[in-house]
Write a protein that holds these residues in place. Structure first.
Motif, PDB file in Angstrom:
ATOM      1  N   ILE A  78       5.209  -2.126   4.230  1.00 39.63           N
ATOM      2  CA  ILE A  78       4.341  -3.046   4.862  1.00 39.63           C
ATOM      3  C   ILE A  78       3.522  -1.993   5.632  1.00 39.63           C
ATOM      4  O   ILE A  78       1.988  -2.112   5.880  1.00 39.63           O
ATOM      5  CB  ILE A  78       4.796  -3.885   5.957  1.00 39.63           C
ATOM      6  N   VAL A  79       4.005  -0.990   6.099  1.00 35.69           N
ATOM      7  CA  VAL A  79       3.279   0.139   6.825  1.00 35.69           C
ATOM      8  C   VAL A  79       2.424   0.875   5.765  1.00 35.69           C
ATOM      9  O   VAL A  79       0.993   1.378   5.986  1.00 35.69           O
ATOM     10  CB  VAL A  79       4.010   1.246   7.694  1.00 35.69           C
ATOM     11  N   ALA A  80       3.116   1.144   4.486  1.00 30.54           N
ATOM     12  CA  ALA A  80       2.189   1.777   3.670  1.00 30.54           C
ATOM     13  C   ALA A  80       1.075   1.087   3.091  1.00 30.54           C
ATOM     14  O   ALA A  80       0.005   1.538   2.908  1.00 30.54           O
ATOM     15  CB  ALA A  80       3.076   2.279   2.592  1.00 30.54           C
ATOM     16  N   LEU A  81       1.140  -0.221   2.866  1.00 35.89           N
ATOM     17  CA  LEU A  81       0.244  -1.109   2.248  1.00 35.89           C
ATOM     18  C   LEU A  81      -1.035  -1.186   3.393  1.00 35.89           C
ATOM     19  O   LEU A  81      -2.067  -1.180   2.989  1.00 35.89           O
ATOM     20  CB  LEU A  81       0.641  -2.348   1.895  1.00 35.89           C
ATOM     21  N   GLY A  82      -0.568  -1.537   4.640  1.00 32.75           N
ATOM     22  CA  GLY A  82      -1.489  -1.399   5.894  1.00 32.75           C
ATOM     23  C   GLY A  82      -2.278  -0.175   5.913  1.00 32.75           C
ATOM     24  O   GLY A  82      -3.478   0.116   5.882  1.00 32.75           O
ATOM     25  N   THR A  83      -1.718   0.998   5.520  1.00 31.87           N
ATOM     26  CA  THR A  83      -2.623   2.149   5.523  1.00 31.87           C
ATOM     27  C   THR A  83      -3.367   2.548   4.342  1.00 31.87           C
ATOM     28  O   THR A  83      -4.630   2.796   4.710  1.00 31.87           O
ATOM     29  CB  THR A  83      -1.335   3.377   5.531  1.00 31.87           C
ATOM     30  N   ILE A  84      -2.838   1.969   3.395  1.00 31.98           N
ATOM     31  CA  ILE A  84      -3.804   1.941   2.151  1.00 31.98           C
ATOM     32  C   ILE A  84      -5.096   1.243   2.407  1.00 31.98           C
ATOM     33  O   ILE A  84      -6.370   1.453   2.062  1.00 31.98           O
ATOM     34  CB  ILE A  84      -3.075   1.753   0.861  1.00 31.98           C
ATOM     35  N   GLY A  85      -4.675  -0.023   2.751  1.00 30.08           N
ATOM     36  CA  GLY A  85      -5.921  -1.051   3.304  1.00 30.08           C
ATOM     37  C   GLY A  85      -6.847  -0.523   4.307  1.00 30.08           C
ATOM     38  O   GLY A  85      -8.086  -0.476   4.084  1.00 30.08           O
ATOM     39  N   ALA A  86      -6.344   0.219   5.210  1.00 28.12           N
ATOM     40  CA  ALA A  86      -7.208   0.699   6.433  1.00 28.12           C
ATOM     41  C   ALA A  86      -7.996   2.067   5.631  1.00 28.12           C
ATOM     42  O   ALA A  86      -9.246   2.096   6.209  1.00 28.12           O
ATOM     43  CB  ALA A  86      -6.426   1.304   7.424  1.00 28.12           C
ATOM     44  N   ALA A  87      -7.442   2.741   4.930  1.00 24.16           N
ATOM     45  CA  ALA A  87      -8.089   3.786   4.146  1.00 24.16           C
ATOM     46  C   ALA A  87      -9.392   3.018   3.182  1.00 24.16           C
ATOM     47  O   ALA A  87     -10.351   3.791   3.205  1.00 24.16           O
ATOM     48  CB  ALA A  87      -7.351   4.617   3.445  1.00 24.16           C
TER      49      ALA A  87
END
Length: 61
Positions: free
Chosen positions: A6-15
């Motif tokens: 979830i954190v990885a997907l959020g980080t990718i989405g934010a980037a």
């Protein structure tokens, strides 16, 4: 779903969002830079807006 995914997907989405916003900002600034060189219309060259009583929209006079 594991929390690290979830954190990885959020980080990718934010980037991706930051990249998209930066690209749009550059596009808008380039468009504004093009129009800065053109002279502004004289005082009476711009139309006066009047409110249309039927629709409530503002339209050129």
């Amino acid at each position: 779903m594991p929390p690290f995914l979830i954190v990885a997907l959020g980080t990718i989405g934010a980037a991706a969002l930051v990249k998209l916003l930066a690209k749009e900002s550059k596009r808008v600034n380039a468009e504004l830079d093009e129009t800065r060189g053109t002279p502004a219309p004289e005082g009476d060259a711009r139309p006066t807006l009047r409110r249309d009583p039927q629709t409530g929209d503002y339209r050129p006079q």
